[in-house]
Design a protein around this motif. Structure first.
Motif, mmCIF file in Angstrom:
data_model
loop_
_atom_site.group_PDB
_atom_site.id
_atom_site.type_symbol
_atom_site.label_atom_id
_atom_site.label_comp_id
_atom_site.label_asym_id
_atom_site.label_seq_id
_atom_site.Cartn_x
_atom_site.Cartn_y
_atom_site.Cartn_z
ATOM 1 N N LEU A 166 -6.067 13.055 -3.337
ATOM 2 C CA LEU A 166 -6.389 12.671 -1.969
ATOM 3 C C LEU A 166 -5.891 13.695 -0.954
ATOM 4 N N ALA A 167 -4.696 14.230 -1.175
ATOM 5 C CA ALA A 167 -4.137 15.192 -0.224
ATOM 6 C C ALA A 167 -5.018 16.425 -0.078
ATOM 7 N N GLU A 168 -5.734 16.777 -1.150
ATOM 8 C CA GLU A 168 -6.598 17.956 -1.097
ATOM 9 C C GLU A 168 -7.907 17.677 -0.372
ATOM 10 N N HIS A 169 -8.356 16.422 -0.408
ATOM 11 C CA HIS A 169 -9.685 16.100 0.122
ATOM 12 C C HIS A 169 -9.656 15.382 1.468
ATOM 13 N N LEU A 170 -8.475 14.957 1.909
ATOM 14 C CA LEU A 170 -8.377 14.258 3.179
ATOM 15 C C LEU A 170 -7.856 15.224 4.236
ATOM 16 N N ASP A 171 -8.631 15.404 5.284
ATOM 17 C CA ASP A 171 -8.247 16.328 6.358
ATOM 18 C C ASP A 171 -7.241 15.630 7.270
ATOM 19 N N THR A 172 -5.967 15.993 7.131
ATOM 20 C CA THR A 172 -4.907 15.393 7.930
ATOM 21 C C THR A 172 -4.225 16.446 8.782
ATOM 22 N N PRO A 173 -3.554 16.048 9.863
ATOM 23 C CA PRO A 173 -2.870 17.020 10.725
ATOM 24 C C PRO A 173 -1.843 17.827 9.936
ATOM 25 N N PRO A 174 -1.932 19.151 9.948
ATOM 26 C CA PRO A 174 -1.072 19.976 9.086
ATOM 27 C C PRO A 174 0.413 19.900 9.430
ATOM 28 N N LEU A 175 0.765 19.595 10.660
ATOM 29 C CA LEU A 175 2.169 19.561 11.062
ATOM 30 C C LEU A 175 2.771 18.154 10.997
ATOM 31 N N PHE A 192 4.595 12.230 9.258
ATOM 32 C CA PHE A 192 4.367 10.796 9.070
ATOM 33 C C PHE A 192 3.133 10.511 8.209
ATOM 34 N N THR A 193 2.100 11.356 8.319
ATOM 35 C CA THR A 193 0.876 11.095 7.565
ATOM 36 C C THR A 193 1.093 11.187 6.057
ATOM 37 N N PRO A 194 1.736 12.229 5.534
ATOM 38 C CA PRO A 194 2.008 12.239 4.090
ATOM 39 C C PRO A 194 2.843 11.048 3.643
ATOM 40 N N ARG A 195 3.806 10.629 4.491
ATOM 41 C CA ARG A 195 4.614 9.465 4.125
ATOM 42 C C ARG A 195 3.761 8.210 4.073
ATOM 43 N N CYS A 196 2.824 8.085 4.974
ATOM 44 C CA CYS A 196 1.911 6.939 4.963
ATOM 45 C C CYS A 196 1.119 6.900 3.651
ATOM 46 N N LEU A 197 0.601 8.061 3.238
ATOM 47 C CA LEU A 197 -0.149 8.127 1.989
ATOM 48 C C LEU A 197 0.743 7.802 0.791
ATOM 49 N N ASP A 198 2.003 8.245 0.855
ATOM 50 C CA ASP A 198 2.941 7.922 -0.234
ATOM 51 C C ASP A 198 3.142 6.415 -0.354
ATOM 52 N N LEU A 199 3.304 5.746 0.785
ATOM 53 C CA LEU A 199 3.523 4.298 0.761
ATOM 54 C C LEU A 199 2.281 3.558 0.280
ATOM 55 N N LEU A 200 1.096 4.013 0.698
ATOM 56 C CA LEU A 200 -0.138 3.392 0.207
ATOM 57 C C LEU A 200 -0.284 3.591 -1.297
ATOM 58 N N ARG A 201 0.054 4.780 -1.752
ATOM 59 C CA ARG A 201 0.012 5.050 -3.194
ATOM 60 C C ARG A 201 0.976 4.134 -3.943
ATOM 61 N N ASP A 202 2.192 4.028 -3.427
ATOM 62 C CA ASP A 202 3.211 3.213 -4.097
ATOM 63 C C ASP A 202 2.762 1.766 -4.217
ATOM 64 N N LEU A 203 2.282 1.198 -3.124
ATOM 65 C CA LEU A 203 1.843 -0.197 -3.151
ATOM 66 C C LEU A 203 0.633 -0.373 -4.063
ATOM 67 N N SER A 204 -0.305 0.563 -3.998
ATOM 68 C CA SER A 204 -1.542 0.446 -4.769
ATOM 69 C C SER A 204 -1.290 0.532 -6.266
ATOM 70 N N LEU A 205 -0.346 1.383 -6.671
ATOM 71 C CA LEU A 205 -0.104 1.612 -8.092
ATOM 72 C C LEU A 205 0.987 0.727 -8.665
ATOM 73 N N ARG A 206 1.680 0.000 -7.796
ATOM 74 C CA ARG A 206 2.854 -0.749 -8.230
ATOM 75 C C ARG A 206 2.527 -1.901 -9.168
ATOM 76 N N GLY A 207 1.375 -2.465 -9.031
ATOM 77 C CA GLY A 207 1.077 -3.614 -9.880
ATOM 78 C C GLY A 207 -0.259 -4.218 -9.529
ATOM 79 N N GLY A 208 -0.367 -5.484 -9.797
ATOM 80 C CA GLY A 208 -1.635 -6.163 -9.586
ATOM 81 C C GLY A 208 -2.383 -6.290 -10.898
ATOM 82 N N ARG A 257 -7.031 6.032 -13.396
ATOM 83 C CA ARG A 257 -8.013 6.599 -12.457
ATOM 84 C C ARG A 257 -7.519 6.491 -11.022
ATOM 85 N N PHE A 258 -6.854 5.391 -10.690
ATOM 86 C CA PHE A 258 -6.335 5.200 -9.337
ATOM 87 C C PHE A 258 -5.244 6.229 -9.039
ATOM 88 N N GLU A 259 -4.410 6.484 -10.019
ATOM 89 C CA GLU A 259 -3.360 7.486 -9.839
ATOM 90 C C GLU A 259 -3.967 8.860 -9.608
#
Length: 366
Positions: free
Chosen positions: A37-46, A49-65, A29-31
């Motif tokens: 998220l990219a479809e529902h979060l209004d981020t600056p189109p140009l 850095f913002t997509p990379r930030c979301l990628d890193l949050l995704r990586d950390l969140s899904l990596r384990g725990g 479900r987290f994945e």
């Protein structure tokens, strides 16, 4: 093996199996959440850095725990009903996003290169911006902030009755603020040459227990429509006992565990100067010469593995490892006993999970 120990191991094993089921289900479900998220979060189109930030949050969140908070949430709801109430799934996402926020910021504060067997978000940015330390730091701080705001947003958008959703949001906002206060006190603790056990309990309660145990319990019960007023004292007692046991276990593993168990290098508390339960116990037991060695290592990020081994040997010579294991077990058994007192109030099957969880956690020091 005594009858009591056998029963405790059986209860702990059942909790472990249930936990594995929650983790498997939630990770999928987290994945899916991050996929959408990219479809529902209004981020600056140009922005790159913002997509990379979301990628890193995704990586950390899904990596384990272990997803203990998720399990606590769902089992808290099962104390009342075997059906999944509306808003529970969003509450699970909110809990783990708030955890991601905490991990990102903890790793900045501790200057930690590794988290869950991979690079911390802060160090990922440091590698990507080797000549721009302020940029790397700023992006890591903002990544943690974004996770916190997403945590509240996902709960706000839950398809649940407005009054329940409001109560759940209040729980999460309070837990977030109290956790920050706990982190501040955590830094304050390390200025004490030999912090008292009471202070360590206070740091544990505010920095981790309130958002890792108490908040999931409250959220799960609120999602079912349960009135917390008559139950909050027993929830607090359980959270306090289980939280201390869990923190002592983590501190034990940081000194006596290995990287495969903890997901980070042994001795990280010493290198970061953290006067944890384990470090305090070694300081209290050490001779003058041993005390000098430990103080010289505390806060030294370059402290070698050999020095950590020496400190570990000192701790074992003084029986600190056995004392910590006994304390972990004692608090876990007290938490299990508190949970057993819930049987007149709630469903026995779910109560058994709360009895077994702290016992299973305690077994992980072995």
């Amino acid at each position: 093996m005594s009858t009591t120990n056998h029963a405790q191991r059986t209860t702990a094993a059942a909790a472990r199996e249930r936990l594995a089921g929650y983790r498997h289900r939630f990770d999928a479900r987290f994945e899916a959440y991050f996929d959408s998220l990219a479809e529902h979060l209004d981020t600056p189109p140009l922005s790159r850095f913002t997509p990379r930030c979301l990628d890193l949050l995704r990586d950390l969140s899904l990596r384990g725990g272990k997803r203990l908070r998720v399990a606590l949430l769902y089992e808290a709801a099962r104390l009342v009903t075997d059906e999944e109430p509306p808003g529970l799934e969003e509450a699970a996402l909110s809990i783990e996003l708030l955890q991601t926020h905490g991990l990102v910021h903890d790793d900045i504060i501790d200057d930690a290169p590794v988290r869950r067997g991979g690079p911390s978000t802060y160090y990922a940015y440091r590698r990507e911006f080797p000549g721009e330390p302020r940029t790397a730091l700023g992006l890591a701080v903002l990544a943690g902030d974004l996770a916190a705001f997403l945590s509240m947003r996902v709960l706000l958008e839950a398809d649940a009755p407005a009054a329940r959703k409001q109560a759940m949001l209040e729980v999460q906002l309070r837990a977030g603020a109290e956790t920050v206060a706990g982190q501040i006190t955590d830094l304050e603790r390390d200025f004490e040459p030999l912090p008292s056990e009471e202070l360590l309990h206070t740091v544990c309660e505010y920095k981790s227990t309130r958002y890792s145990i108490l908040a999931p319990l409250r959220l799960g019960l609120l999602a079912t429509g349960e009135d917390l007023a008559g139950h909050d004292a027993r929830l607090r007692r359980y959270a306090t006992l289980a939280g201390i046991s869990g923190q002592m276990r983590d501190d034990y593993l940081d000194l006596f565990g290995d990287e495969h168990t903890t997901g980070k290098s042994p001795g990280s508390d010493i290198r970061s100067g953290r006067r944890s339960y384990a470090v305090r116990a070694v300081l209290a037991a050490a001779t003058t010469a041993e005390h000098t060695l430990l103080e010289s290592a505390l806060g030294d990020p370059g402290c070698t593995a050999a020095t950590i081994d020496r400190i570990r040997g000192i701790a074992r010579d003084h029986g600190v490892d056995g004392e910590l294991r006994s304390a972990v077990r004692r608090y876990a058994e007290d938490a299990a006993a508190e949970a057993s007192s819930w049987r007149p109030h709630w469903r026995a099957e779910a109560v058994s999970f709360f009895e077994g969880l702290p016992l299973w956690n305690a077994q992980r020091t072995q």
